[in-house]
Design a protein around this motif. Sequence first.
Motif, PDB file in Angstrom:
ATOM      1  N   ASP A 215     -27.645-133.212 -68.649  1.00 33.48           N
ATOM      2  CA  ASP A 215     -27.912-134.412 -67.851  1.00 33.48           C
ATOM      3  C   ASP A 215     -29.313-134.291 -67.242  1.00 33.48           C
ATOM      4  OD1 ASP A 215     -27.540-136.717 -66.358  1.00 33.48           O
ATOM      5  OD2 ASP A 215     -26.226-135.795 -64.874  1.00 33.48           O
ATOM      6  N   LYS A 217     -30.596-135.263 -63.641  1.00 37.34           N
ATOM      7  CA  LYS A 217     -30.063-135.865 -62.406  1.00 37.34           C
ATOM      8  C   LYS A 217     -31.140-136.493 -61.521  1.00 37.34           C
ATOM      9  CE  LYS A 217     -25.656-133.568 -61.886  1.00 37.34           C
ATOM     10  NZ  LYS A 217     -25.566-132.210 -62.446  1.00 37.34           N
ATOM     11  N   GLY A 229     -26.976-140.558 -60.109  1.00 34.92           N
ATOM     12  CA  GLY A 229     -25.750-140.272 -60.868  1.00 34.92           C
ATOM     13  C   GLY A 229     -26.072-139.605 -62.196  1.00 34.92           C
ATOM     14  N   TYR A 272     -14.763-130.921 -66.537  1.00 33.27           N
ATOM     15  CA  TYR A 272     -16.219-130.916 -66.717  1.00 33.27           C
ATOM     16  C   TYR A 272     -16.772-129.809 -65.832  1.00 33.27           C
ATOM     17  CZ  TYR A 272     -20.863-133.072 -65.447  1.00 33.27           C
ATOM     18  OH  TYR A 272     -22.176-133.351 -65.163  1.00 33.27           O
ATOM     19  N   GLU A 286     -20.704-127.006 -60.270  1.00 37.23           N
ATOM     20  CA  GLU A 286     -19.619-127.866 -59.781  1.00 37.23           C
ATOM     21  C   GLU A 286     -18.620-128.100 -60.908  1.00 37.23           C
ATOM     22  OE1 GLU A 286     -21.401-131.656 -58.864  1.00 37.23           O
ATOM     23  OE2 GLU A 286     -21.852-132.069 -60.958  1.00 37.23           O
ATOM     24  N   ASN A 288     -16.073-131.207 -62.306  1.00 38.31           N
ATOM     25  CA  ASN A 288     -15.707-132.618 -62.181  1.00 38.31           C
ATOM     26  C   ASN A 288     -14.396-132.847 -62.927  1.00 38.31           C
ATOM     27  OD1 ASN A 288     -17.967-133.346 -60.643  1.00 38.31           O
ATOM     28  ND2 ASN A 288     -19.217-133.491 -62.483  1.00 38.31           N
ATOM     29  N   ARG A 290     -13.382-135.442 -64.704  1.00 40.99           N
ATOM     30  CA  ARG A 290     -13.436-136.616 -65.600  1.00 40.99           C
ATOM     31  C   ARG A 290     -14.656-136.455 -66.495  1.00 40.99           C
ATOM     32  NH1 ARG A 290     -18.544-137.499 -63.619  1.00 40.99           N
ATOM     33  NH2 ARG A 290     -18.574-136.744 -61.506  1.00 40.99           N
ATOM     34  N   GLY A 292     -18.411-137.006 -67.737  1.00 36.20           N
ATOM     35  CA  GLY A 292     -19.666-137.244 -67.022  1.00 36.20           C
ATOM     36  C   GLY A 292     -20.246-138.592 -67.404  1.00 36.20           C
ATOM     37  N   ASP A 293     -21.076-139.087 -66.526  1.00 30.10           N
ATOM     38  CA  ASP A 293     -21.805-140.324 -66.795  1.00 30.10           C
ATOM     39  C   ASP A 293     -23.260-140.044 -66.459  1.00 30.10           C
ATOM     40  OD1 ASP A 293     -22.907-142.846 -66.830  1.00 30.10           O
ATOM     41  OD2 ASP A 293     -21.213-143.814 -65.849  1.00 30.10           O
ATOM     42  N   PRO A 294     -24.171-139.899 -67.387  1.00 29.33           N
ATOM     43  CA  PRO A 294     -24.160-140.436 -68.742  1.00 29.33           C
ATOM     44  C   PRO A 294     -23.787-139.451 -69.851  1.00 29.33           C
ATOM     45  CG  PRO A 294     -26.394-139.809 -68.195  1.00 29.33           C
ATOM     46  CD  PRO A 294     -25.546-139.427 -67.018  1.00 29.33           C
ATOM     47  N   GLU A 295     -23.218-138.281 -69.531  1.00 30.39           N
ATOM     48  CA  GLU A 295     -22.866-137.363 -70.623  1.00 30.39           C
ATOM     49  C   GLU A 295     -21.923-138.021 -71.632  1.00 30.39           C
ATOM     50  OE1 GLU A 295     -23.006-136.492 -67.428  1.00 30.39           O
ATOM     51  OE2 GLU A 295     -23.414-134.354 -67.163  1.00 30.39           O
TER      52      GLU A 295
HETATM   53  N1  GLY Z   1     -23.745-136.894 -64.774  1.00 35.55           N
HETATM   54  C1  GLY Z   1     -23.180-136.224 -63.697  1.00 35.55           C
HETATM   55  C2  GLY Z   1     -21.792-136.624 -63.397  1.00 35.55           C
HETATM   56  O1  GLY Z   1     -21.196-137.384 -64.133  1.00 35.55           O
HETATM   57  O2  GLY Z   1     -21.274-136.176 -62.405  1.00 35.55           O
END
Ligand code: GLY
Length: 429
Positions: A215, A217, A229, A272, A286, A288, A290, A292-295
């Motif tokens: 990503d 960021k 994001g 994630y 970290e 996550n 769910r 990723g966005d934009p992954e």
């Molecule tokens: N691209 C970082 C996130 O989705 O948290």
Amino acid sequence: MAKMTILVVGGGGREHALVWKINQSPLVEKIYCAPGNPGIGELAECVNVKQNDIDGLLNFARKKSIDLTVVGPEDSLVAGIVDEFESQGLKIFGPSQKAAEIEGSKAFSKYILDKYKIPTADCIVFDRFDDAKSYLKEIEYPAVVKADGLAAGKGTFICETEAQALTAISKVMIKKIFGDSGNKVLIEKFMKGEEASILGFTDGKNIAYLPSAQDHKAIFDNDEGPNTGGMGAYAPAPVITEKMFARICKEVFEPAVKAMALEGRPYRGVLYAGLMITAEGPKVVEFNCRFGDPEAQAILPLIDSDLVEMMLRIATGKNINAHIQLSDKWSMCVVIASGGYPADYEKGKEIFGLEKKFGADVEIFQAGTKNTESGKVVSNGGRVLGVTAVGADFHSVREKAYWAVRKITFDKAYYRRDIGMKALRHLKP
Ligand code: GLY
């Protein structure tokens, strides 16, 4: 088996990519998306229910006899949408509320990392401002300040000096710029290295890994400016060599999935890990709960398997057999944002060029967009579009993505020019 009706929850670029991929499944008859966006509306029926209106989503799912609900955003997961749906006998893909806490509370996530000896940065959690402030005098800089709870990717501050760190903890704990997410702060040692994201589907025991991604960021080129994001992503990430990937599986994912089960919070969904690849090896930045966005906009086009079959297996408690068919191509997504984002920005700018023919190896994923009454598509958020190109060679994928980006315009549109540069540096002969 009768074909399925799917409900996707969310309305950003990640959800557009999910709907695009789900739409390719031979198992699917019809897709709804709540709330969706105009791009999603070309593949699915958008429903005017907000992503965090769990009662509204439940009523809709019951009324339409939804066979499987797929949740995109973290706030719905952390709020317990999966538990609510399952308690009413509805199938839903995503972790339970207790499992989603791995993202919902960074303090909880650190507890898991420390207890199960998963590599990460040293860190102390504070729930009193004065204690955090005193601690700032004892540490080396740069240091990292993080809000404990959800902050849409904006809750991390890299602080070069004590004064910057004090400003960060004041914003989080006193000004409460992220609301209750700032009830606690984490003050963390800065890690040197290159970041990468690894995602895996898990049934609570087995893990099926997705292509690595990177990503971008920060808002400006060369990773400068405040965090967003995410301004673009590519996959796979060459910084993740085969050897590094094996270490990530063994040192991060396997112990994390085991830990969640041992803690009575079995993790089922997509996990994630945001990682720093340091000189000593991979360290967790970290987790996550769910995609990723934009992954997602870069990774989903590289999955050859049927996503719905995988999600259904996980949602119904079946073993995923831990394998997934992946493409050997490359992909890259460039985010086009509203000028001013991640601070204040204007909305309602007409977007030109969406109707152009970009070819089969380019997808335009819409995020912050909406339709006007006169049928125009206008900007309606910070991150407006994600332009993804896919192909056999990273150099041409990158060129293709930027070629497509330049064909789409709106007033004050902004995008980073250096997405993928780090990959190019690794790939140089
Ligand atoms: N691209 C970082 C996130 O989705 O948290």
